[in-house]
Scaffold this motif. Structure first.
Motif, mmCIF file in Angstrom:
data_model
loop_
_atom_site.group_PDB
_atom_site.id
_atom_site.type_symbol
_atom_site.label_atom_id
_atom_site.label_comp_id
_atom_site.label_asym_id
_atom_site.label_seq_id
_atom_site.Cartn_x
_atom_site.Cartn_y
_atom_site.Cartn_z
ATOM 1 N N VAL A 94 -5.713 -2.141 33.317
ATOM 2 C CA VAL A 94 -5.928 -2.003 34.761
ATOM 3 C C VAL A 94 -6.524 -0.617 35.015
ATOM 4 O O VAL A 94 -6.015 0.387 34.525
ATOM 5 C CB VAL A 94 -4.595 -2.155 35.526
ATOM 6 N N PRO A 95 -7.622 -0.510 35.758
ATOM 7 C CA PRO A 95 -8.209 0.808 36.036
ATOM 8 C C PRO A 95 -7.190 1.747 36.668
ATOM 9 O O PRO A 95 -6.383 1.332 37.513
ATOM 10 C CB PRO A 95 -9.360 0.492 36.991
ATOM 11 N N ALA A 96 -7.241 2.993 36.266
ATOM 12 C CA ALA A 96 -6.248 3.969 36.727
ATOM 13 C C ALA A 96 -6.151 4.052 38.247
ATOM 14 O O ALA A 96 -5.037 4.099 38.794
ATOM 15 C CB ALA A 96 -6.543 5.344 36.130
ATOM 16 N N SER A 105 -4.220 9.603 39.775
ATOM 17 C CA SER A 105 -4.837 8.425 39.160
ATOM 18 C C SER A 105 -6.357 8.502 39.146
ATOM 19 O O SER A 105 -7.010 7.765 38.409
ATOM 20 C CB SER A 105 -4.378 7.154 39.885
ATOM 21 N N ARG A 106 -6.945 9.376 39.947
ATOM 22 C CA ARG A 106 -8.398 9.580 39.943
ATOM 23 C C ARG A 106 -8.777 10.909 39.293
ATOM 24 O O ARG A 106 -9.929 11.347 39.406
ATOM 25 C CB ARG A 106 -8.938 9.520 41.376
ATOM 26 N N GLN A 107 -7.824 11.544 38.600
ATOM 27 C CA GLN A 107 -8.091 12.874 38.044
ATOM 28 C C GLN A 107 -7.576 13.021 36.612
ATOM 29 O O GLN A 107 -7.173 14.105 36.207
ATOM 30 C CB GLN A 107 -7.440 13.937 38.925
ATOM 31 N N VAL A 139 0.706 5.623 36.346
ATOM 32 C CA VAL A 139 -0.716 5.831 36.629
ATOM 33 C C VAL A 139 -1.477 6.159 35.344
ATOM 34 O O VAL A 139 -2.692 5.920 35.262
ATOM 35 C CB VAL A 139 -0.963 6.919 37.701
ATOM 36 N N CYS A 140 -0.773 6.677 34.338
ATOM 37 C CA CYS A 140 -1.416 6.947 33.052
ATOM 38 C C CYS A 140 -1.601 5.676 32.223
ATOM 39 O O CYS A 140 -2.255 5.731 31.170
ATOM 40 C CB CYS A 140 -0.598 7.958 32.261
ATOM 41 N N GLY A 141 -1.044 4.558 32.655
ATOM 42 C CA GLY A 141 -1.212 3.296 31.952
ATOM 43 C C GLY A 141 -0.063 2.913 31.053
ATOM 44 O O GLY A 141 -0.137 1.915 30.322
ATOM 45 N N ASP A 142 1.030 3.679 31.077
ATOM 46 C CA ASP A 142 2.209 3.365 30.279
ATOM 47 C C ASP A 142 3.125 2.402 31.027
ATOM 48 O O ASP A 142 2.999 2.205 32.240
ATOM 49 C CB ASP A 142 2.996 4.646 29.981
ATOM 50 N N VAL A 143 4.075 1.847 30.303
ATOM 51 C CA VAL A 143 5.170 1.090 30.909
ATOM 52 C C VAL A 143 6.460 1.855 30.626
ATOM 53 O O VAL A 143 6.518 2.674 29.705
ATOM 54 C CB VAL A 143 5.243 -0.349 30.363
ATOM 55 N N CYS A 144 7.495 1.616 31.420
ATOM 56 C CA CYS A 144 8.708 2.427 31.338
ATOM 57 C C CYS A 144 9.947 1.575 31.117
ATOM 58 O O CYS A 144 10.080 0.490 31.701
ATOM 59 C CB CYS A 144 8.884 3.247 32.619
ATOM 60 N N VAL A 145 10.838 2.087 30.297
ATOM 61 C CA VAL A 145 12.167 1.504 30.109
ATOM 62 C C VAL A 145 13.172 2.603 30.438
ATOM 63 O O VAL A 145 13.179 3.654 29.793
ATOM 64 C CB VAL A 145 12.362 0.986 28.681
#
Length: 508
Positions: free
Chosen positions: A70-72, A126-128, A175-181
């Protein structure tokens, strides 16, 4: 409180087990959450088993494959919606945080506002997510760097900020594209469940996988699973130095990354050139806010000998006027400690520092009576010490303030730096030379160094974290986002030749 819990979709309170959303509901032992405000049972939740953990990690792995594509800026749009959802739930979530953790209602609302602020920050970020462009030494070559997401980010949070510190990590990671637990503190599970409901609703509305946000309720064993799991490239852990050392060693053993935010033993230096009108409120808030249960709590006050008696007398007078009680009553200044174990630690620390020669100026009392039926309320305490004894150098998570006298600024800075921790520090002075010395390489050795503001209350725009036994991690603002991504250097040859770097010749 029942209305608050219902609004946050936490069901079956005080009657059965609240299991939250199906995507993470545990099947293990029942964990009960009691409020330190009045000792009442708020609710129950089932902890995760190892099978439950595996399901959450598997969902996260599947979600990551989609989320990273997904684009940032579009990821940022979803985080923006999370911020709006938090705004809509600020009152109720702040009340739950206050009731479950014991901090004042103003601080509970402030914690949710901190979550909203980091959402706003992450949207712009997310744009930087910039990489550098570099000039190649080779003809018709282009060289640059770019940043890619890491994968699964494990987040271990502490009870004292049951939701905000998670958001510092999660919003940036997303926003960096990671997922979190997320493994929240077992002392404040319901605040985490409430956040999960809010976030999952946003994810569903945007038709993105629920595995982007995973929640695993449990004890230290869950933290050990995360720390030793090679599928989790980054573990961000907030808590005690003891806990952080265990996490750091486990993650380093598999050559993973850890981001550690650990203990603080923070000092304020007050010079004879300080404006005492702003010193006193800064010291009192820093020392008694959240009942001394912040990693940035002011624990040591280093006073110039010419103003020592004046400041000491003012503090004792103000401490005698502090209102201690139900933190949801905004007239009160100080709420309870998290539990009776924390009360025992408070009492033990005071007895030890007395044995080391400390003089109790105020406090040293566990409060009793109907208003304090949970047994978790104590009087903020001021202790006069002549030197930094072992107990002064130890972080006690309670409202105990040590007063120390100094003669020269070099001596004061040496005292400030003379503890194992290195999180937050401050100096109060109107003298520019004193301020600049404190901020120089020969000054404070902490990750945070303030002038004419206290040690507590960091803004999300700056990188938050400390040195030495505080762990060296940085979260929240500035360029902390780089912790959640991997750097890749790219060189493109658009010539018809194959020149080698450093002018090396390799003829075949």
């Amino acid at each position: 409180m029942k209305k608050v819990l219902k609004a946050l979709q936490i069901k079956n309170i005080n009657n059965g087990v609240s299991t939250g959303v199906d995507s993470w509901a545990g099947s293990g032992k029942v964990l009960s959450s009691y409020s330190p405000v009045d000792g009442e049972l708020i609710g129950k939740v089932r902890q995760a088993t190892k099978d439950d953990y595996e399901k959450v990690i598997t969902k996260a792995e599947e979600a990551y494959k989609i989320w990273r594509e997904v684009p940032a800026p579009k990821r940022g749009e979803i985080v923006r919606q999370m911020g709006e959802a938090l705004r809509a739930n600020k009152d109720n979530l702040g009340r739950l945080v206050s009731y479950e953790m014991g901090k004042s209602l103003q601080e509970g609302w402030g914690e949710v506002q901190e979550m909203i602020d980091i959402c706003d920050f992450a949207v712009g970020l997310s744009r930087q997510l910039y990489g550098l462009s570099m000039h190649s030494e080779r003809l018709q070559h282009r060289m640059y760097e770019q940043w890619h997401p890491l994968g699964i980010v494990g987040i271990i949070s502490a009870f004292n900020f049951p939701v905000a510190v998670w958001s510092w990590n999660a919003m940036l990671a997303w926003v960096c594209g990671d997922v979190c637990v997320w493994k929240p503190s077992e002392k404040t599970p319901l605040s985490a469940i409430a956040c999960q409901h809010i976030i999952q609703a946003v994810l569903r509305n945007n038709n993105v996988p629920e595995g982007i946000s995973g929640l695993i309720v449990g004890d230290r064993e869950v933290g050990e699973w995360l720390s030793n799991d090679t599928r989790v490239p980054l573990v961000s852990a907030t808590g005690s130095t003891r806990m952080g050392k265990a996490v750091g060693q486990a993650v380093a053993g598999r050559l993973g990354r850890s981001l550690l935010e650990l203990g603080g033993n923070n000092a304020i230096i007050v010079t004879e050139n300080a404006d005492l009108q702003i010193v006193i409120p800064a010291v009192v808030f820093g020392a008694v806010g959240t009942a001394g249960q912040r990693c940035t709590t002011t624990r040591r006050l280093i006073l110039h000998e010419n103003i020592y008696e004046d400041v000491k007398n003012r503090l004792v007078k103000i401490y005698s006027q502090l209102r201690i009680g139900d933190p949801l009553d905004t007239n009160n200044h100080v709420g309870p400690l998290i539990d009776t174990d924390a009360v025992n630690n408070y009492q033990t620390a005071i007895e030890k520092v007395k044995a080391e020669g400390g003089n109790i100026l105020f406090g040293n009392e566990v409060l009793s009576g109907e208003a304090y039926q949970s047994g978790c309320y104590v009087k903020p305490t001021i202790v006069e010490v002549t030197t930094q004894t072992p107990m002064v150098c130890h972080e006690t998570f309670a409202p105990i303030l040590y007063l120390i006298k100094y003669s020269t600024l070099d001596e004061a800075i040496a005292l400030q730096n003379g503890v194992p921790q290195g999180l937050s520090s401050a100096i109060f002075t109107l003298n520019m030379r004193e301020a600049e010395q404190f901020l120089s390489a020969n000054g404070s050795d902490c990750g945070i160094a303030n002038v004419n503001i206290g040690t507590s209350g960091a803004e999300i725009g700056g990188a938050f974290g400390g040195e030495k036994e505080t762990g060296g991690g940085r979260e929240s603002g500035s360029d902390s986002w780089k912790n959640y991504m991997r750097r890749q250097t790219n060189t493109i040859n658009y010539s018809t030749q194959l020149p080698l770097a450093q002018g090396i010749k390799f003829d075949i």
